[in-house]
Every structure is written in C-alpha cells, then in structure tokens.
Design an enzyme around this catalytic site. Structure first.
Site, PDB file in Angstrom:
ATOM      1  N   ASN A   1       0.765  -1.202  -0.258  1.00 29.88           N
ATOM      2  CA  ASN A   1       0.280   0.000  -0.127  1.00 29.88           C
ATOM      3  C   ASN A   1       0.933   1.127  -0.100  1.00 29.88           C
ATOM      4  O   ASN A   1       1.304   1.123   0.821  1.00 29.88           O
ATOM      5  CB  ASN A   1      -0.959   0.045   1.182  1.00 29.88           C
ATOM      6  CG  ASN A   1      -1.638   0.934   1.229  1.00 29.88           C
ATOM      7  OD1 ASN A   1      -1.959   1.792   0.130  1.00 29.88           O
ATOM      8  ND2 ASN A   1      -2.777   1.330   2.399  1.00 29.88           N
ATOM      9  N   ARG A  24      -2.856  -2.401  -3.625  1.00 29.34           N
ATOM     10  CA  ARG A  24      -3.604  -2.033  -3.149  1.00 29.34           C
ATOM     11  C   ARG A  24      -3.610  -0.437  -3.998  1.00 29.34           C
ATOM     12  O   ARG A  24      -2.492   0.559  -3.970  1.00 29.34           O
ATOM     13  CB  ARG A  24      -3.797  -1.149  -1.313  1.00 29.34           C
ATOM     14  CG  ARG A  24      -5.233  -0.496  -1.096  1.00 29.34           C
ATOM     15  CD  ARG A  24      -4.917   0.415  -0.242  1.00 29.34           C
ATOM     16  NE  ARG A  24      -6.255   0.816  -0.217  1.00 29.34           N
ATOM     17  CZ  ARG A  24      -6.980   1.783   0.820  1.00 29.34           C
ATOM     18  NH1 ARG A  24      -5.346   2.564   1.704  1.00 29.34           N
ATOM     19  NH2 ARG A  24      -8.131   2.512   0.730  1.00 29.34           N
ATOM     20  N   HIS A  34     -13.048   1.627   0.061  1.00 26.27           N
ATOM     21  CA  HIS A  34     -13.446   1.110   1.475  1.00 26.27           C
ATOM     22  C   HIS A  34     -13.493  -0.511   0.481  1.00 26.27           C
ATOM     23  O   HIS A  34     -14.275  -0.606   1.513  1.00 26.27           O
ATOM     24  CB  HIS A  34     -14.452   1.655   2.203  1.00 26.27           C
ATOM     25  CG  HIS A  34     -13.514   2.187   3.458  1.00 26.27           C
ATOM     26  ND1 HIS A  34     -14.226   3.330   4.109  1.00 26.27           N
ATOM     27  CD2 HIS A  34     -12.430   2.613   3.772  1.00 26.27           C
ATOM     28  CE1 HIS A  34     -13.141   4.241   4.760  1.00 26.27           C
ATOM     29  NE2 HIS A  34     -12.255   3.179   4.394  1.00 26.27           N
ATOM     30  N   ARG A  53     -13.138  14.505   8.614  1.00 26.93           N
ATOM     31  CA  ARG A  53     -13.620  14.504   6.940  1.00 26.93           C
ATOM     32  C   ARG A  53     -15.311  14.698   7.839  1.00 26.93           C
ATOM     33  O   ARG A  53     -15.626  14.053   8.677  1.00 26.93           O
ATOM     34  CB  ARG A  53     -14.233  14.185   6.500  1.00 26.93           C
ATOM     35  CG  ARG A  53     -12.332  13.606   6.178  1.00 26.93           C
ATOM     36  CD  ARG A  53     -12.863  12.313   4.862  1.00 26.93           C
ATOM     37  NE  ARG A  53     -10.640  11.605   4.508  1.00 26.93           N
ATOM     38  CZ  ARG A  53     -10.677  10.158   3.817  1.00 26.93           C
ATOM     39  NH1 ARG A  53     -12.075   9.277   4.720  1.00 26.93           N
ATOM     40  NH2 ARG A  53      -9.833  10.018   4.302  1.00 26.93           N
ATOM     41  N   GLY A  91     -11.899  -0.006  12.811  1.00 22.48           N
ATOM     42  CA  GLY A  91     -11.009   0.086  14.310  1.00 22.48           C
ATOM     43  C   GLY A  91     -12.220   0.163  15.046  1.00 22.48           C
ATOM     44  O   GLY A  91     -12.475  -0.225  16.360  1.00 22.48           O
ATOM     45  N   ASN A 131     -14.560  -2.612  17.777  1.00 27.39           N
ATOM     46  CA  ASN A 131     -13.917  -2.430  18.698  1.00 27.39           C
ATOM     47  C   ASN A 131     -14.955  -1.601  19.971  1.00 27.39           C
ATOM     48  O   ASN A 131     -14.577  -1.349  21.133  1.00 27.39           O
ATOM     49  CB  ASN A 131     -12.525  -1.549  18.946  1.00 27.39           C
ATOM     50  CG  ASN A 131     -11.805  -2.690  18.514  1.00 27.39           C
ATOM     51  OD1 ASN A 131     -11.028  -3.764  18.889  1.00 27.39           O
ATOM     52  ND2 ASN A 131     -11.461  -1.954  17.081  1.00 27.39           N
ATOM     53  N   GLU A 161      -8.251  -6.342   4.884  1.00 26.51           N
ATOM     54  CA  GLU A 161      -7.875  -5.767   3.483  1.00 26.51           C
ATOM     55  C   GLU A 161      -6.541  -6.566   3.033  1.00 26.51           C
ATOM     56  O   GLU A 161      -7.215  -6.544   1.312  1.00 26.51           O
ATOM     57  CB  GLU A 161      -8.177  -4.236   3.333  1.00 26.51           C
ATOM     58  CG  GLU A 161      -9.551  -3.320   3.428  1.00 26.51           C
ATOM     59  CD  GLU A 161      -9.509  -2.067   4.405  1.00 26.51           C
ATOM     60  OE1 GLU A 161      -9.394  -1.076   2.891  1.00 26.51           O
ATOM     61  OE2 GLU A 161      -9.000  -1.460   5.202  1.00 26.51           O
TER      62      GLU A 161
HETATM   63  P1  AMP Z   1      -8.936   1.900  11.080  1.00 23.03           P
HETATM   64  O1  AMP Z   1      -9.147   3.470  10.708  1.00 23.03           O
HETATM   65  O2  AMP Z   1     -10.023   1.202  11.406  1.00 23.03           O
HETATM   66  O3  AMP Z   1      -7.651   1.704  12.107  1.00 23.03           O
HETATM   67  O4  AMP Z   1      -9.824   3.210  12.868  1.00 23.03           O
HETATM   68  C1  AMP Z   1      -9.002   3.621  13.315  1.00 23.03           C
HETATM   69  C2  AMP Z   1     -10.741   4.436  15.013  1.00 23.03           C
HETATM   70  O5  AMP Z   1     -10.598   3.478  15.467  1.00 23.03           O
HETATM   71  C3  AMP Z   1      -9.373   4.879  15.754  1.00 23.03           C
HETATM   72  O6  AMP Z   1     -10.808   6.761  15.625  1.00 23.03           O
HETATM   73  C4  AMP Z   1      -9.080   4.841  16.886  1.00 23.03           C
HETATM   74  O7  AMP Z   1      -9.995   5.405  18.237  1.00 23.03           O
HETATM   75  C5  AMP Z   1     -10.888   3.776  16.673  1.00 23.03           C
HETATM   76  N1  AMP Z   1     -10.111   2.763  17.570  1.00 23.03           N
HETATM   77  C6  AMP Z   1      -9.546   1.697  18.120  1.00 23.03           C
HETATM   78  N2  AMP Z   1      -9.264   1.057  18.886  1.00 23.03           N
HETATM   79  C7  AMP Z   1     -10.738   1.549  19.715  1.00 23.03           C
HETATM   80  C8  AMP Z   1     -11.418   1.383  20.563  1.00 23.03           C
HETATM   81  N3  AMP Z   1     -10.765  -0.086  21.512  1.00 23.03           N
HETATM   82  N4  AMP Z   1     -12.086   1.582  21.396  1.00 23.03           N
HETATM   83  C9  AMP Z   1     -12.936   1.998  20.346  1.00 23.03           C
HETATM   84  N5  AMP Z   1     -12.556   2.948  19.423  1.00 23.03           N
HETATM   85  C10 AMP Z   1     -11.645   2.416  18.513  1.00 23.03           C
END
Ligand code: AMP
Length: 403
Positions: A7, A95, A184, A245, A334, A338, A388
């Site tokens: 990537n 990617r 995505h 954004r 993320g 989670n 991904e």
């Molecule tokens: P990504 O772009 O998929 O890596 O996701 C990033 C986002 O996921 C960020 O806003 C992080 O705060 C959120 N994130 C990651 N782990 C957690 C968690 N355990 N609880 C809440 N948000 C999370």
C-alpha cells in the site's frame, strides 16, 4: 504462494508478506516519512503471534526506491529474513484507492494499466501518485514477478446510475467523469463474503448493510453480494462523519466560507478533509479520546458522538429502504470492531425495523466474527473483523490463476 501486498502512499509504503497456502502473515511493516529529514521503518516478523519480533530503523529515506530496498533487505535478511531470496516472492498485490470507471476488476499490471492510473490522477490526486511510485519501484525491483492492482472502487462498480450520478449538469459526468465511485471496497467485499459464510449462506444470496467505521468511515448497501449504493462519493469525503472529514455537507457552504474567510479552494479542501469531522466539532479525532472526553463531561465531545450516531442511523435507515430485505448489519474496522457504544448509537431506535442488539453480547470483549443481536432480532447484527491485506492477496492469487 508468497504474496507481497503493498500500500504505497505519497510518503509511506505499508506492506505485508503472506503465505497464501495457509493465509499466514509472515511479516508486515511500514516505511514512513519518505522524503523528510528522518524516515522510519517498522518491521514485524510473525506479527500478532507469540514469536513476534520487531525491528525499527530511523534514517533518511529519500524516495520510494530506497524505502523498497530497505523493506526487501529486511525480508531477505540472512539472519532474521522470512525468505531466503526474492525468488520466494511469487506475486505483488498493490492496493489502489481510485480506479475510476476504467477498472471494474483487479488486473495484472502492464503499461496500459499504468497509463490508466496516470489518467485517473485528477480523480485521485492524494493517492494515485503514491500508488504509481510504488508500482514503478516494484516493477523495477521485481522485474520477473507478476504485479496485480486491487482497487478500492471496484466493488462499487455494480452501483446503478441512479446511485452513482450526481444531479449536476450531465456534461460534468461526460467531460470530467464527475460521479460517485465509493471507496473501502476491498473491506466491504471481504466482510460481505465473511458475513455470508458466518450466516451459512452463499454471498450471492445475502443482502447486507456493511458499516466500516474507522478513521475513515463508509457504509455499503449490498444486494445479493453486490454493492448497490455506498456513502462515499467522488472522493472519500462524502457520507458519514469521520475522524477529520465532515461527510455530507451542503455544497453552498464552500463559496460562503471561501468569501467570508478569504479561503482558497485548496484551503477549503484541507478544512473539509483534515480539520472537520470529530476533530472539527470537539478537537479530537480518535474515538477513544472522544469517549475519555465525554466521561469528563466535555459537551462538544458528546455532541460529536451524538452526530456520529445520528448520521449512521440515517444511512442505515436509507439502506433498509434501498434493499427491502436485509439479512444482517455488519460492523467492521477500528471503531466498528472495538466500540460497543458506537455500535449501539448506530442502531439505537431501529428496533421497530427489526434491528435489536443483545446488550451483553455487544459489550462482551470477544474478538473475531460474532453475532451481537438478540434472538428475536429479524435482522442479524454482526461484527466481522476486516482484513484488507488478505483480500488483496486473495484477489492477487485469483488474477494469477485466471491469467
Ligand atoms: P481504523 O482506521 O480502522 O484503524 O480505525 C481507527 C479508529 O478506530 C480510531 O478512531 C480509533 O479510535 C478507533 N478504535 C480503535 N480501537 C478502539 C477501541 N478499542 N475502542 C474505540 N475505538 C477504537
């Protein structure tokens, strides 16, 4: 077959080497701050396992060629390398964010593909130049290895015109290809297939709303396994409220703030992409920081969370209308994987539409694919971790087998 997934961005190269016989990640890492005074390389061997071994380098990395040399050096290192020589890398999967309507499938890289990607730079000015740099270096360093491009936009090429057209003068579509492309796609495609498997159905018989909530967020209406609508548009700016954004906003805002604040188009682009979303509302773009601020009584953070949940519910409601029958709502990325609070806010009040969360299942700190809906929910609510890189590697293998 060992597949190197790359990537490549404007100042970074993220990578993963996968053994596709077992779908195991052999090593992964990232070169960052290419072209700056000091660059970094983080390299993990057997990531995510007990044997994980991490190497970090800090040194000037003037360009992508040097970055790739460093990566290759670590992958083939005599002591800690995961392969003995480059001959053990049988394919490279790239990617690509913007494939426009020139690409409706993953494909083998040749000069025509490079030409197509170059033509698409006006539609993907932030990402495509970095991808092209990665492809150029990779073709140079691995001249005999087949290279495959896997596009974020391809999954959404099945959207009908009523979903991808903007109600702007038609000539803008004809002349400049101004339309919605969606992004995505690799993630929406991967979790759709995994969700179908989880439900014990074939992907072409499921209707899903896939909800990718990360730093960038998007939603997709999936009908019989195919994207029929998605929240991102010409660029990843449209749709949901994201880390930095704004998502959907009235276009008339831009001339207004341009005139009132004396801002250029570039400055407004930066404002809407990098200074807005959660960050614009409450100064924080990471969801964990927003929760911490809400717990301390920060009203702006609470507003940001409220707006996020409300926008997500509106999109889920509209995709229920688009699809009619929905087998499952699928949370991923993320935040989606989670954050039980974000998931709950995204479906709150939709019980009368057959969407009912099981409170305890939603809160359980389980990892992996899971059902978090109550037994009497007519629409399943699933959490499916996205992957991904694995999807890119699978598609790379698929293209090679078909060629
Ligand atoms: P990504 O772009 O998929 O890596 O996701 C990033 C986002 O996921 C960020 O806003 C992080 O705060 C959120 N994130 C990651 N782990 C957690 C968690 N355990 N609880 C809440 N948000 C999370």
């Amino acid at each position: 077959m060992n597949v190197l997934v790359i990537n490549s961005g404007s100042s970074s190269i993220k990578y993963q080497l996968l053994d596709m016989t077992t779908e195991r990640v052999m090593c992964s890492g990232a070169v960052e701050r290419i072209g700056e005074a000091q660059g970094t390389l983080t390299h993990k061997i057997a990531p995510g396992t007990e044997g994980e071994d991490k190497i970090t380098l800090t040194q000037p990395i003037p360009d992508h060629e040097e970055g790739m040399h460093l990566i290759i050096g670590l992958i083939t290192d005599a002591e800690r390398g995961v392969v003995k020589s480059l001959d053990e890398i049988e394919a490279v999967g790239h990617r690509i964010v913007q494939g426009g309507d020139l690409f409706d499938r993953s494909c083998l890289v040749d000069d025509a593909v490079v030409e197509g990607l170059t033509k698409l730079i006006p539609l993907g000015p932030v990402h495509n130049p970095g991808h092209l740099a990665g492809i150029r270096v990779s073709r140079h360093l691995f001249p005999k290895v087949p290279q495959v491009t896997v596009f974020d936009t391809v999954f959404h090429q099945t959207m009908p015109p009523r979903a991808y057209m903007y109600a702007l003068p038609y000539e803008l579509y004809e002349e400049l290809k101004v339309r919605r492309y969606g992004f995505h796609g690799t993630s929406h495609s991967y979790v759709s297939k995994e969700a179908a498997r989880f439900l014990g159905k074939s992907v072409d018989e499921v209707n899903l709303i896939t909800v990718h909530l990360g730093n960038g967020s998007s939603m997709c209406a999936v009908q019989n396994g195919k994207s029929v609508d998605t929240s991102m548009g010409l660029t990843p700016l449209e749709g949901l409220i994201m880390g930095t954004r704004c998502g959907d906003a009235d276009l008339a805002i831009y001339p207004l703030i341009g005139a009132a604040k004396g801002m250029s188009i570039e400055e407004i682009n930066d404002l809407t992409n990098k200074q807005s979303g959660f960050k614009g509302i409450c100064g924080k773009n990471d969801m964990r920081d927003i929760h911490a601020a809400v717990a301390k009584g920060d009203g702006r953070a609470k507003l940001a969370l409220d707006m996020f949940g409300y926008r997500n519910r509106k999109y889920i409601g509209s995709y229920l209308a688009v699809l009619g029958r929905v087998d499952a709502i699928v949370f991923t990325a993320g935040i989606g994987e989670n954050d039980p609070v974000a998931r709950e806010l995204s479906v709150r009040g939709l019980e009368h539409m057959g969407i009912k969360l099981d409170h305890d299942r939603n809160l359980a700190p389980t990892r992996g694919a899971r059902d978090i809906s109550s037994a009497d929910s007519t629409v399943r609510v699933l959490v499916i971790p996205t992957n991904e890189e694995l999807e890119i590697a699978r598609q790379t293998v698929g293209v090679l087998r078909a060629s």
